[in-house]
Design an enzyme around this catalytic site. Sequence first.
Site, PDB file in Angstrom:
ATOM      1  N   HIS A  20     -68.893  24.193  -9.720  1.00 55.77           N
ATOM      2  CA  HIS A  20     -69.348  25.428  -9.071  1.00 55.77           C
ATOM      3  C   HIS A  20     -70.086  26.334 -10.069  1.00 55.77           C
ATOM      4  CE1 HIS A  20     -66.508  28.281 -10.888  1.00 55.77           C
ATOM      5  NE2 HIS A  20     -65.595  27.339 -10.799  1.00 55.77           N
ATOM      6  N   ARG A  72     -65.243  30.216  -4.668  1.00 55.83           N
ATOM      7  CA  ARG A  72     -66.382  30.003  -5.567  1.00 55.83           C
ATOM      8  C   ARG A  72     -66.975  28.610  -5.424  1.00 55.83           C
ATOM      9  NH1 ARG A  72     -61.542  30.276  -8.212  1.00 55.83           N
ATOM     10  NH2 ARG A  72     -61.000  28.733  -9.810  1.00 55.83           N
ATOM     11  N   GLU A  96     -59.018  23.792  -8.245  1.00 51.17           N
ATOM     12  CA  GLU A  96     -58.774  23.872  -9.682  1.00 51.17           C
ATOM     13  C   GLU A  96     -57.270  23.795  -9.944  1.00 51.17           C
ATOM     14  OE1 GLU A  96     -59.407  23.139 -12.511  1.00 51.17           O
ATOM     15  OE2 GLU A  96     -60.922  24.588 -13.223  1.00 51.17           O
TER      16      GLU A  96
END
Length: 213
Positions: A20, A72, A96
């Site tokens: 990202h 994000r 993540e």
Amino acid sequence: MRKYILGELSKMKTIITIHHTQSVHHTNGMVGSWTDWDLTELGINQAINIGKKLQQELSGRAFIMYTSDLKRSKQTADHIAAYLGLKPILRNELRERNLGKCCGKSVHWLKENMELQEKTVDDRLFSDAESRRDVWNRLKPFFNEIMTNNERNIIIVSHGDLLSVFYAMFMSLEAESLNHSEIFGLPGGVSYLHENETGKRIIKKISDMSYIK
């Protein structure tokens, strides 16, 4: 003979991974992890540039896109997908690494308060955080799914730590390999991975930053 050739061709895959683009947490000193930060204005422009370049490169080829459900990553995927005519599929396996109690805190706070300095894939910065082995185990079912299904062209939008684990899996390494080596990418980096007709896996491009410009 014809059945053999078709069977071999079905093994061929192209996987494009995209880290990202610039997020607010890259600019304000806060921890990313399992927190929902928007892209910055620069990050939006970077994602648009990636979309434009991939539109030219992938013209005429059908792809499917998966993305982490964190904002994000999803925003990056949405901007890119607009140029490719795709609808990103949200997968929380692509999130993540969860860093536990430091989520919502600054990077400075993390460094000052970490409970354990990570040395192995089984270590956790905080008692309620994921280890890298936890991430490995979370990601593995998704990895097995995309490597064994009939999808030949795949785009994955995710996060730096997660993608490091993904690359190790792709190269048929064990989780313990992350104790002493890893492939590290940068926000906005684009990587090209291939599995050829014999099943050999090849990384042809890693964290190429030219796409964001």
